[in-house]
Design an enzyme around this catalytic site. Sequence first.
Site, short mmCIF file in Angstrom:
data_model
loop_
_atom_site.label_atom_id
_atom_site.label_comp_id
_atom_site.label_asym_id
_atom_site.label_seq_id
_atom_site.Cartn_x
_atom_site.Cartn_y
_atom_site.Cartn_z
N PRO A 126 115.89 27.55 63.92
CA PRO A 126 114.70 27.58 63.04
C PRO A 126 113.52 28.41 63.52
O PRO A 126 112.45 27.90 63.83
CB PRO A 126 114.34 26.10 62.93
CG PRO A 126 114.78 25.51 64.22
CD PRO A 126 116.04 26.26 64.59
N CYS A 127 113.69 29.73 63.53
CA CYS A 127 112.61 30.62 63.94
C CYS A 127 111.43 30.58 62.97
O CYS A 127 110.31 30.95 63.33
CB CYS A 127 113.12 32.04 64.13
SG CYS A 127 114.01 32.71 62.72
#
Length: 159
Positions: A126-127
């Site tokens: 989850p950047c």
Amino acid sequence: MTYFARIDTPVGEMLLVKKQNVLNRIIFSKKNEQLMPGMLWHEDKAKFSKKIQEISDYFSGKLKKFPNVPLPKGTGFQQKVWKALLDVPYGSTVSYQEIAIAAGSPQACRAAGNALNKNPLPLIIPCHRVISKNGTIGGFGSRIDIKEYLLDLEQNFSK
């Protein structure tokens, strides 16, 4: 052999790519663009059925953390950054500096941002949960409207 599957999501078309039976890339479409797979890739949606269900569950708020996330190939630092992202809770955000610290290099905020930009599994790693220290949204390797959508989605399902 490289396989792919196209799926429609609330943020547009997404391409899932597997090589040697391991998910190794997720590609979001640009606005009004159909994604083009590699010339030697083979379409086989059945090979992605579990991951497609997980992504569907994520967008409906049922899945908060993807299980069994493969850590992609990358430099040692990139892998530390991507691993640190897996610890950022659903619905939360951290700064680029916090990710650099978690990766063991407190002064490497820009390098952490570069590692985020190279993340081959956005959404699953989850950047999108990384924002600027001043609270602004920062960048995103895909379209910025996707990052905004994902952050809003998680906030709404975290309430």
